[in-house]
Scaffold this active site. Structure first.
Site, PDB file in Angstrom:
ATOM      1  N   ARG A   1       0.876  -1.167   0.000  1.00 38.59           N
ATOM      2  CA  ARG A   1       0.000   0.000   0.000  1.00 38.59           C
ATOM      3  C   ARG A   1       0.915   1.220   0.000  1.00 38.59           C
ATOM      4  O   ARG A   1       2.003   1.177   0.595  1.00 38.59           O
ATOM      5  CB  ARG A   1      -0.899   0.035   1.244  1.00 38.59           C
ATOM      6  CG  ARG A   1      -2.034  -0.973   1.231  1.00 38.59           C
ATOM      7  CD  ARG A   1      -3.106  -0.630   0.179  1.00 38.59           C
ATOM      8  NE  ARG A   1      -4.228  -1.544   0.204  1.00 38.59           N
ATOM      9  CZ  ARG A   1      -4.365  -2.611  -0.583  1.00 38.59           C
ATOM     10  NH1 ARG A   1      -3.413  -2.918  -1.455  1.00 38.59           N
ATOM     11  NH2 ARG A   1      -5.441  -3.374  -0.512  1.00 38.59           N
TER      12      ARG A   1
ATOM     13  N   GLU B   1      -2.938   8.205  -3.401  1.00 42.89           N
ATOM     14  CA  GLU B   1      -3.399   7.320  -4.474  1.00 42.89           C
ATOM     15  C   GLU B   1      -4.853   7.658  -4.796  1.00 42.89           C
ATOM     16  O   GLU B   1      -5.668   7.683  -3.855  1.00 42.89           O
ATOM     17  CB  GLU B   1      -3.276   5.856  -4.024  1.00 42.89           C
ATOM     18  CG  GLU B   1      -3.630   4.888  -5.136  1.00 42.89           C
ATOM     19  CD  GLU B   1      -3.314   3.430  -4.793  1.00 42.89           C
ATOM     20  OE1 GLU B   1      -2.209   3.144  -4.300  1.00 42.89           O
ATOM     21  OE2 GLU B   1      -4.202   2.594  -5.028  1.00 42.89           O
TER      22      GLU B   1
ATOM     23  N   HIS C   1      -1.943   0.823  -9.506  1.00 41.27           N
ATOM     24  CA  HIS C   1      -2.458  -0.253  -8.644  1.00 41.27           C
ATOM     25  C   HIS C   1      -3.032  -1.405  -9.484  1.00 41.27           C
ATOM     26  O   HIS C   1      -4.223  -1.715  -9.418  1.00 41.27           O
ATOM     27  CB  HIS C   1      -3.523   0.297  -7.673  1.00 41.27           C
ATOM     28  CG  HIS C   1      -3.667  -0.532  -6.428  1.00 41.27           C
ATOM     29  ND1 HIS C   1      -3.990  -0.015  -5.203  1.00 41.27           N
ATOM     30  CD2 HIS C   1      -3.522  -1.866  -6.231  1.00 41.27           C
ATOM     31  CE1 HIS C   1      -4.054  -0.982  -4.298  1.00 41.27           C
ATOM     32  NE2 HIS C   1      -3.778  -2.114  -4.908  1.00 41.27           N
TER      33      HIS C   1
END
Ligand code: DGY
Length: 333
Positions: free
Chosen positions: A238, A267, A286
């Protein structure tokens, strides 16, 4: 008997939605963007089940707005967007999608490692810019992945799949994590190091640990300063595990050679963020688990979790099994 009500925050891939609809009355957020919090709060008021994405924050406030909620099922392995303790306090099982994405995510980690260490992004930009007018003996020299040392932070299910790839590339594989894993060390031939030793000995470092309060900004300025100037940093966990500002400094100053990120903080990362403009930083949006087969498998497992919860059965993959009376687990990877 009336069907239970399920809120689905994004249309899942494959046939998952039809399966959910066969047992539940579905309220679907069918736009191609994450559901705004106020709409989710509204939608969840009378829901029995929530099928959500990693972009949805499932915190104590949302749970309060959902008095009938009996199950949360996320189409992801990571559960850092969900307040597990608050769910457990309400005896709400939280489903997630371990295992089905291990190999695909490990493939992505390796693709990123190869791209960054061997400067493939810069090579592609070079060709696109019309600069390729000759072969040069020292054009865009990178660092070898074969016959180097790989450091994996977090030897969970995905970390082990990355380790196997590293061994296949003739790498020496180091790992660190919450616990030492002697059986895996013996089985795979990986070597345990503490974080600092791993950072200084590795030619390439892959972050594969879940985001928790302990791992937030695990890779900060001090950690980056321990890495080799020829090293590559890959993050597939992450974004919050890496301090983005410190990474900008380390890449600009040559403290490390390159980075490749599947996940970022913030993000999504804006196009004008300093990391995006750096030639030695390779960023993808991602995509760790983003093969058709794997995303469908994740959607199906998330469906199985949701439907089990709605029926009152044990979830096939539960991130807070203590709701069934077990001891508190470590955070899932
Ligand atoms: C997950 O499932 O947590 C992954 O980040 C999705 O790619």
């Amino acid at each position: 008997m009336a069907k239970p009500r399920a809120v689905v925050t994004r249309r899942p891939p494959g046939s998952a939605l039809e399966s959910i609809e066969s047992e539940a009355a579905v309220w679907l957020w069918d736009e191609n963007r994450p559901i705004p919090t106020d709409r989710l709060v509204e939608a969840i008021a009378d829901a029995d089940g929530l099928y959500c994405m990693l972009t949805d924050a499932v915190g104590a406030g949302l749970l309060q707005a959902a008095p009938s909620l009996r199950v949360v099922s996320t189409m992801a392995v990571g559960v850092d967007n969900i307040d597990l303790a608050a769910c457990t306090a309400r005896q709400i099982p939280v489903g997630h999608t371990p295992d089905v994405l291990n190999e695909t995510t490990a493939d992505t980690a390796f693709a990123l490692l190869m791209a960054a260490a061997r400067r493939l992004g810069e090579g592609r930009d070079y060709v696109r810019a019309g600069k390729w007018d000759q072969w040069e003996p020292e054009l865009l020299l990178g660092h070898d992945v074969n016959d180097s040392t790989l450091g994996i932070i977090g030897l969970g299910r995905v970390g082990r799949a990355i380790a196997r790839r590293g061994l296949g590339f003739g790498m020496r594989v180091l790992y660190c994590g919450r616990h030492r894993q002697p059986a895996i060390e013996a089985d795979l031939g990986v070597i345990h190091r503490d974080l600092n030793a791993l950072l200084s000995e590795s030619d390439h470092v892959v972050v594969a640990t879940p985001l928790t309060t302990e791992t937030e900004h695990l890779i900060d300025a001090a950690a980056l300063a321990r890495m080799k100037p020829t090293a590559t940093l890959v993050n597939i966990s992450r974004g919050g595990t890496v301090d983005s500002e410190a990474l900008v400094d380390a890449l600009q100053s040559g403290q490390i050679a390159a980075a490749a990120l599947d996940v970022t903080d913030p993000e999504p990362i804006p196009a004008d963020h300093p990391l995006v403009g750096l030639p030695n930083c390779f960023i993808i949006p991602h995509l760790g688990s983003s093969s058709r087969r794997t995303r469908e498998a994740m959607a199906d497992l998330a469906t199985a979790n949701l439907l089990a919860g709605l029926r009152g059965d044990r979830l096939p993959a539960c991130a807070n099994p203590e709701v069934y009376g077990k001891a508190s687990p470590s955070p899932p990877d």
